[in-house]
Design a protein around this motif. Structure first.
Motif, PDB file in Angstrom:
ATOM      1  N   TYR B 154       0.828  -1.190   0.000  1.00 35.58           N
ATOM      2  CA  TYR B 154       0.000   0.000   0.000  1.00 35.58           C
ATOM      3  C   TYR B 154       0.866   1.244   0.000  1.00 35.58           C
ATOM      4  N   TYR B 156       1.573   4.697   1.549  1.00 36.19           N
ATOM      5  CA  TYR B 156       1.350   5.312   2.851  1.00 36.19           C
ATOM      6  C   TYR B 156       1.876   6.727   2.810  1.00 36.19           C
ATOM      7  N   LYS B 172      -3.304  10.242   8.157  1.00 37.80           N
ATOM      8  CA  LYS B 172      -2.519   9.182   7.545  1.00 37.80           C
ATOM      9  C   LYS B 172      -3.379   8.520   6.480  1.00 37.80           C
ATOM     10  N   ILE B 174      -3.800   5.576   3.467  1.00 32.60           N
ATOM     11  CA  ILE B 174      -3.330   4.270   3.026  1.00 32.60           C
ATOM     12  C   ILE B 174      -4.102   3.884   1.772  1.00 32.60           C
TER      13      ILE B 174
END
Lengths: 266, 266
Positions: B154, B156, B172, B174
């Motif tokens: 993923y 990030y 954050k 993802i």
DNA sequence: AAAAGTAGCTTATTATAATAAGTTATTGGT
DNA sequence: ACCAATAACTTATTATAATAAGCTACTTTT
């Protein structure tokens, strides 16, 4: 002419022939409610394919646009998910419109929870702390009534919702004194307030606006939620709109989210 | 044999003639975008009546169901509100789908704020704290990828959004490593990430699920949001679904809500 | 056996049409 | 001048129909 159809499927002889009824429910709404109930009651389970649109057409004697209107409501509420060429797949977790549901969050990332870690409804209890009474609009709210038709008095009530006897939601409800005859005489606890509004008063929630904040519990809130003063709590204030455009009501909710958290879809 | 169809489509002259285009945009989506832009750009202002459905039919050479499909999208997003027999009234505050907007809450109940106390977009700045890089799915989340098509890696990244140089959102993100070529090379700050996804990658947000919690700021979060450790902050975790059913991404957001609060519609 | 093609399902989009029902403004009568 | 009827708008609901396009499973070909 009435529709005479034999109807040899599992659900009985409905067809919902409300011809001439004054308060006619739109067909798509009726179909939506029917399918929704079927999903909730487990006739269709998570992962199942719903009957295809053409099958529903035959079963309910409706046309594709009507079917699709009902299905799109189900999609909107998260009950199903549609895939072109495949069908409509029933989803778990039927979360009510904007009404956030409880979900435990004792989930560590490596142990995936079972398919349904939803709390069973029986564990949730609702206590009426303050029975509905009429008063002026409380200043505590950030919202203020937009009053296209100004209302001067509002019903005010307080509820406490607990899970396994642990208080989780402390909610203050403010409703315009309109369309709501005999509200104080209604049975309010252990029952969805939204169901009451819908079944008794024909008010259907259509959407709304919410303001969310994290703050520390002051003395009265801490007392109701049985946490220490100063612990973080969630403040969730909502304006809830209904099908009657001159009727919106307000909810001010404090939640402790240390054991449970708020969950919703958007 | 290939389909030999002449394709003398009925819509000849007008607007949006994407005949033969491979990625044909549905008419209702095109109309929705057009009206949405008109509202945002102020062609239609809050309180105005939108052109009636029949007028729109003539203007865009579309039929009522198509018009209504576009309008119902606008209703869903809160851009307009429809009144039977009256028309479609343009609303203020076009709040993005589930993307909560900022609103100051220094509003005392007796001084009603002006029509628009929305923050102007210029005051909001976005800083990239961690540029996108590939890694495994972080364990920090409560969500886990439902992976119909499992993805192992993923993207990030971390962002900080500030209002008047006061940090408010610490986020954050993802995202599955799919459909996103050259993501690390995109210009990311001071731009709506959702716009980027839509314009560069054709990904349109269709909904999602969110989990909200109030908790106290730990050391790293307190540092990013410039609050004292132990102060209450909001934790908002979202799974965001898109038009591509095998592409959902995740957002974990911490917000200080002492000066600003989260606002959204449902 | 594997690949390519295809038939038959599914949902998606759009057009056309008719009727119902809510709102507003005008008209006519008192 | 007021009030009630009504005409002329508006959106809401529903039906019918045609075509597009995604998915699955089966069949054919290689």
């Amino acid at each position: 002419m009435e529709k005479l159809q034999q109807d040899f499927n599992q659900f009985p002889t409905f067809i919902h022939d409300m011809t001439d009824q004054p308060n006619r429910i739109p067909q798509y709404q009726y179909l939506y409610e029917t399918l929704r109930q079927d999903i909730i009651r487990g006739v269709f389970k998570a992962g199942d394919l719903l009957p295809s649109e053409s099958v529903l057409q035959q079963q309910f004697r409706l046309t594709q646009p009507t079917i699709r209107q009902a299905l799109s409501l189900l999609v909107q509420e998260g009950y199903i998910r549609k895939h072109q060429g495949k069908g409509s797949i029933v989803q778990a977790i039927p979360v009510g419109l904007g009404v956030m549901s409880l979900k435990t969050h004792s989930v560590t990332a490596d142990e995936k929870p079972a398919a349904s870690d939803e709390l069973s409804a029986e564990l949730i209890t609702t206590t009426i702390l303050v029975k509905p009474y009429l008063r002026a609009f409380p200043l505590e709210l950030l919202f203020y009534p937009t009053d296209e038709n100004p209302t001067t008095t509002y019903y005010y009530m307080e509820r406490l919702r607990s899970v396994n006897n642990t208080p989780v939601f402390y909610e203050k409800l403010i409703l315009p004194n309109r369309y709501l005859p005999n509200l104080p005489r209604q049975r309010l606890s252990n029952r969805s307030f939204f169901d009451l509004l819908r079944t008794k008063y024909g008010l259907v929630v259509s959407g709304g606006e919410q303001k969310i904040q994290a703050l520390t519990a002051d003395e009265p809130i801490a007392k109701q939620l049985q946490v220490k003063p100063g612990r973080p709590v969630l403040r969730l204030e909502k304006r809830i709109d209904t099908n009657k455009s001159d009727f919106s009501f307000f909810s001010l909710l404090f939640a402790r989210t240390d054991q449970f958290l708020l969950q919703g879809r958007f």
